[in-house]
Design an enzyme around this catalytic site. Structure first.
Site, PDB file in Angstrom:
ATOM      1  N   ASN A   1       0.859  -1.174   0.000  1.00 54.99           N
ATOM      2  CA  ASN A   1       0.000   0.000   0.000  1.00 54.99           C
ATOM      3  C   ASN A   1       0.900   1.230   0.000  1.00 54.99           C
ATOM      4  OD1 ASN A   1      -1.792   2.054   0.466  1.00 54.99           O
ATOM      5  ND2 ASN A   1      -2.456   1.346   2.496  1.00 54.99           N
ATOM      6  N   TRP A   2       0.997   1.858  -1.155  1.00 50.13           N
ATOM      7  CA  TRP A   2       1.922   3.004  -1.282  1.00 50.13           C
ATOM      8  C   TRP A   2       1.370   4.257  -0.602  1.00 50.13           C
ATOM      9  CZ3 TRP A   2       3.814   2.826  -7.132  1.00 50.13           C
ATOM     10  CH2 TRP A   2       4.445   1.596  -7.353  1.00 50.13           C
ATOM     11  N   LYS A   3       0.102   4.224  -0.219  1.00 51.00           N
ATOM     12  CA  LYS A   3      -0.564   5.384   0.401  1.00 51.00           C
ATOM     13  C   LYS A   3      -0.362   6.616  -0.496  1.00 51.00           C
ATOM     14  CE  LYS A   3      -0.253   3.117   4.833  1.00 51.00           C
ATOM     15  NZ  LYS A   3      -0.175   3.208   6.289  1.00 51.00           N
TER      16      LYS A   3
ATOM     17  N   HIS B   1      -9.494   0.834   4.970  1.00 47.82           N
ATOM     18  CA  HIS B   1      -8.236   1.079   5.689  1.00 47.82           C
ATOM     19  C   HIS B   1      -8.511   2.020   6.869  1.00 47.82           C
ATOM     20  CE1 HIS B   1      -4.174   2.343   6.587  1.00 47.82           C
ATOM     21  NE2 HIS B   1      -3.753   1.293   5.905  1.00 47.82           N
TER      22      HIS B   1
ATOM     23  N   GLU C   1      -6.980   4.467   7.962  1.00 43.22           N
ATOM     24  CA  GLU C   1      -6.790   5.894   7.657  1.00 43.22           C
ATOM     25  C   GLU C   1      -8.029   6.464   6.973  1.00 43.22           C
ATOM     26  OE1 GLU C   1      -3.048   5.371   5.634  1.00 43.22           O
ATOM     27  OE2 GLU C   1      -2.121   4.844   7.546  1.00 43.22           O
TER      28      GLU C   1
ATOM     29  N   GLU D   1      -5.101  -5.009  10.473  1.00 43.85           N
ATOM     30  CA  GLU D   1      -4.116  -3.958  10.700  1.00 43.85           C
ATOM     31  C   GLU D   1      -4.422  -3.248  12.009  1.00 43.85           C
ATOM     32  OE1 GLU D   1      -2.248  -2.760   6.646  1.00 43.85           O
ATOM     33  OE2 GLU D   1      -3.886  -1.403   7.100  1.00 43.85           O
TER      34      GLU D   1
ATOM     35  N   GLY E   1       2.635   2.410  10.850  1.00 46.72           N
ATOM     36  CA  GLY E   1       3.575   3.522  10.733  1.00 46.72           C
ATOM     37  C   GLY E   1       4.241   3.906  12.039  1.00 46.72           C
TER      38      GLY E   1
ATOM     39  N   SER F   1       3.709  -1.937  10.396  1.00 48.99           N
ATOM     40  CA  SER F   1       5.165  -1.965  10.627  1.00 48.99           C
ATOM     41  C   SER F   1       5.789  -3.320  10.294  1.00 48.99           C
ATOM     42  CB  SER F   1       5.492  -1.537  12.057  1.00 48.99           C
ATOM     43  OG  SER F   1       5.037  -0.216  12.288  1.00 48.99           O
TER      44      SER F   1
ATOM     45  N   GLY G   1       2.987  -1.081   4.273  1.00 48.35           N
ATOM     46  CA  GLY G   1       2.993   0.351   3.984  1.00 48.35           C
ATOM     47  C   GLY G   1       4.401   0.817   3.652  1.00 48.35           C
ATOM     48  N   GLY G   2       5.050   1.436   4.620  1.00 48.33           N
ATOM     49  CA  GLY G   2       6.370   2.044   4.424  1.00 48.33           C
ATOM     50  C   GLY G   2       7.375   1.168   3.683  1.00 48.33           C
TER      51      GLY G   2
HETATM   52  P1  13P Z   1       3.143   0.493   7.694  1.00 44.30           P
HETATM   53  O1  13P Z   1       3.701  -0.787   7.110  1.00 44.30           O
HETATM   54  O2  13P Z   1       3.827   1.713   7.178  1.00 44.30           O
HETATM   55  O3  13P Z   1       3.036   0.431   9.178  1.00 44.30           O
HETATM   56  O4  13P Z   1       1.633   0.618   7.131  1.00 44.30           O
HETATM   57  C1  13P Z   1       0.791  -0.475   7.198  1.00 44.30           C
HETATM   58  C2  13P Z   1      -0.430  -0.159   6.441  1.00 44.30           C
HETATM   59  O5  13P Z   1      -1.211   0.678   6.844  1.00 44.30           O
HETATM   60  C3  13P Z   1      -0.668  -0.881   5.182  1.00 44.30           C
HETATM   61  O6  13P Z   1      -1.940  -0.660   4.688  1.00 44.30           O
END
Ligand code: 13P
Length: 249
Positions: free
Chosen positions: A9-11, A95, A97, A167, A173, A212, A233-234
């Site tokens: 997920n590149w956000k 998600h 967010e 998640e 994050g 994470s 994510g990251g």
């Molecule tokens: P991180 O891997 O950056 O913690 O993000 C996880 C995430 O929200 C994937 O959708």
């Protein structure tokens, strides 16, 4: 059949050209990965370009969200039909967010699920509790309600396609990962919950862990019998890390 899946997920990161470059690096390195479905979820603006980079590869394309309606006067929204037309076959839904910053509630998510299935997009449906919910030992009931209010409304055939991503919000994050024991415990609970409605079919559902997850901890998470991969994510923004995670099974 239950699949091993690693999805990135590149956000809201990368430019179109940087995203295309990242996709091309992932495609090159994906040749080292076997038996794992790889998915990347760039921003909407990147879908067409990234889709070109992924052509003929084993890496599939996902959006990060879709509109709750099919088409029409919904300024700023992107329809599931458009996402599919741009070359995606998956769509992340729910998600944390989106739930937290854009007020997405279960009723909206139900409409988005309908849109995904109407347009042959496989939903990667996210659930997970917040820190205070975990600390007050309410994580099981929170996750159960999230599933009961949404995924439970699917028909059997649709349920057979959906991917679940657990998640925990406190792990996203933050560098704080769920321990392998915590992940296994709640993944098993999610599967049991799904089985209440869908019976043995829940055994076939891929349940991904997100929060994470990185090349250093992926192996210990993926070793658990109910953890079928990760939503990253990251660490998905670096091709080397993303592929290293995919090689952690
Ligand atoms: P991180 O891997 O950056 O913690 O993000 C996880 C995430 O929200 C994937 O959708």
């Amino acid at each position: 059949m239950r699949k091993k899946i690693v999805a990135g997920n590149w956000k809201m990161n990368t430019s179109v050209s940087k995203g295309a470059q990242l996709a091309s690096e992932i495609v090159n390195k994906s040749k080292e990965v076997e038996g794992v479905t790889l998915i990347v979820a760039p921003p909407f603006t990147h879908l067409t370009k990234v889709s070109e980079q992924l052509k003929g590869s084993q890496v599939a394309l996902s959006a990060q969200n879709c509109a709750a309606e099919a088409s029409g006067a919904y300024t700023g929204e992107v329809a599931a039909l458009m996402i599919a037309d741009a070359g995606a076959s998956y769509c992340i839904l729910g998600h944390s967010e989106r739930r937290e910053y854009y007020g997405e509630v279960d009723a909206t998510l139900n409409k988005k699920l309908v849109q995904c299935f109407a347009n042959n997009l496989i939903p990667i449906f996210c659930v997970g509790e917040k820190l205070d919910e975990r600390e007050s030992n309410r994580h099981f009931e929170v996750v159960k309600a999230q599933l009961q209010n949404t995924v439970f409304n699917l028909g059997e055939e649709e349920f057979g396609k959906v991917i679940i991503a657990y998640e925990p919000v406190w792990a996203i994050g933050t560098g704080k990962t769920a321990t392998p024991e915590q992940a296994q415990e709640i993944h098993a609970f999610i599967r049991e919950t799904l089985a209440l409605k869908f019976g043995a079919k829940a055994e076939e559902t891929s349940i991904l862990y997100g929060g994470s997850c990185n090349p250093a901890n992926a192996k210990s998470l993926f070793l658990n019998k109910d953890v079928d991969g990760g939503l990253i994510g990251g660490a998905s923004l670096k091709a080397d890390d993303f592929i290293a995670i995919a090689k952690s099974f």
